[in-house]
Write an enzyme that holds these catalytic residues in place. Structure first.
Site, PDB file in Angstrom:
ATOM      1  N   SER A 128       0.810  -1.220   0.000  1.00 35.71           N
ATOM      2  CA  SER A 128       0.000   0.000   0.000  1.00 35.71           C
ATOM      3  C   SER A 128       0.839   1.264   0.000  1.00 35.71           C
ATOM      4  O   SER A 128       0.343   2.333  -0.334  1.00 35.71           O
ATOM      5  CB  SER A 128      -0.958   0.001   1.197  1.00 35.71           C
ATOM      6  OG  SER A 128      -0.242   0.058   2.398  1.00 35.71           O
ATOM      7  N   LYS A 166      -1.306   3.929   6.303  1.00 39.34           N
ATOM      8  CA  LYS A 166      -1.727   4.817   5.218  1.00 39.34           C
ATOM      9  C   LYS A 166      -1.402   6.273   5.559  1.00 39.34           C
ATOM     10  O   LYS A 166      -1.169   6.621   6.717  1.00 39.34           O
ATOM     11  CB  LYS A 166      -3.248   4.711   5.005  1.00 39.34           C
ATOM     12  CG  LYS A 166      -3.736   3.360   4.538  1.00 39.34           C
ATOM     13  CD  LYS A 166      -3.687   3.203   3.031  1.00 39.34           C
ATOM     14  CE  LYS A 166      -3.822   1.752   2.635  1.00 39.34           C
ATOM     15  NZ  LYS A 166      -5.055   1.133   3.119  1.00 39.34           N
TER      16      LYS A 166
END
Lengths: 213, 213
Positions: A128, A166
């Site tokens: 990610s 994130k």
DNA sequence: CAAAACGAGAACAAGTAAAGAACTATTTTT
DNA sequence: AAAAATAGTTCTTTACTTGTTCTCGTTTTG
């Protein structure tokens, strides 16, 4: 440990002495009495200092008593490296809870990759954050805190179940978790769904052919 | 350090002696007593001199005690005190010689990022390896050796003058230095032009807002 | 001899420590 | 189920530590 005050060090040494002064985790009251103090309130403050250095397990009314962490025990067996060791907690893979190791492990992390606040280490699983140079299998150093500024990279717990690494963007009515990977979607949540567990402060990678775990 | 006064040097030597005179950072009062002085005020002035030379960490009432800097430790012994500290040599920027630091510095690198062979640390300048997640400003851990297998990432010295971090491909009549950056060209050399100085075994990055140096 | 360095000590500021009281959450006893 | 006991937390007051600054003689050094 280096950043302790005199009394904090006294408490630590008292607990580390051989043979152990208690056969079980002592309550604040007992420990205070054993150290010749008359008030558990004062001791509590000293303990908080040791807690900030991750030398004592967080206190919990349900399982009373002060317990040393493995880090403190390692320090007691005069392993000086333990002084700047960080807890290696486990793996973080987007969309799953943090997978903790069964046994506590520690990594000696350079000062340059950590902060003065309590930090811990996670292993990254998944892609990610590839576009920011955080690859599958890398370790990340996380400063333990529950708030972040927009644009910081955080460990976020979504719906109390899924942990993920994130970039965070927080607005009054929604929170965005932005991956650094064009293949992946930005996720939008209600602020109540997202809990910040830490902020990225360092990253490490091994290129050795056979790296375990 | 040469611009120290006699007494300043005495204090430094006292703190650097083996075995260490204190197991923890001594308060001015303690250090003064241990050195046979009766006033911490006088000692404070000496300490200020050492502080100006960055041999002692700035004092702080919250974490009392006199602590030596890495610089002082490196100065005191030929090898750093911590067994798992690696020499931080300097910066590597593609196409230039390795830029060494004036003073010897060390970083405590986790075991996972190094090998059993001698290793050292460089700071990366430039983007030649971005596509493999090695960014401008990262530190790399290099195992010191003069040969490599094809596909390994190496510190190569070209024409005895330019150092660079690239993927190496070696063939009988030519050596390729391949960047991990589509913007850059693969360089081809005669084997005699390229000298391998080490092989990448680890990588580290700091995300702290204010990272000095 | 003059300038710099040093030692002792006093006075100060800022933070730490001890004690004790009051409070909260949890468990045990009645 | 209510009351009592237990154990961690928070807060306030007072005392003490520790680093800092200054002054005044003394010693060392160029």
């Amino acid at each position: 440990m280096q950043n302790l005050t005199r009394k904090q060090r006294d408490v630590l040494e008292f607990l580390l002495q051989e043979p152990p002064p208690f056969a079980y985790p002592p309550a604040l009251e007992e420990l205070a009495a054993a150290m010749g103090m008359k008030s558990r309130g004062s001791l509590h403050r000293l303990i908080q200092g040791l807690l900030a250095e991750q030398l004592i397990e967080p206190l919990d009314r349900r399982h009373p008593g002060v317990r040393l962490t493995d880090k403190a025990l390692a320090l007691g067996r005069n392993k000086p490296e333990a002084a700047n060791a960080l807890r290696y907690v486990g793996k973080i893979a987007a969309g799953r809870p943090i997978e903790a190791l069964e046994d506590q492990r520690y990594m000696t992390v350079p000062d340059e990759l950590k902060t003065n606040q309590p930090c811990y280490v996670l292993k990254v699983q998944g892609d990610s954050m590839v576009e920011l140079g955080i690859l599958d299998g890398d370790w990340v150093v996380i400063e333990q805190r529950c708030h972040a500024r927009n644009g910081e990279i955080v460990v976020a717990l979504v719906n109390k179940s899924e942990a993920t690494l994130k970039i965070i963007e927080q607005y009054p009515h929604e929170v965005l978790l932005v991956p650094a990977n064009a293949q992946m979607e930005t996720m939008r949540y209600h602020p109540s769904q997202v809990e910040i567990q830490g902020v990225l402060v360092g990253q490490m990678r091994s290129y050795r052919p056979l790296t375990l775990k």
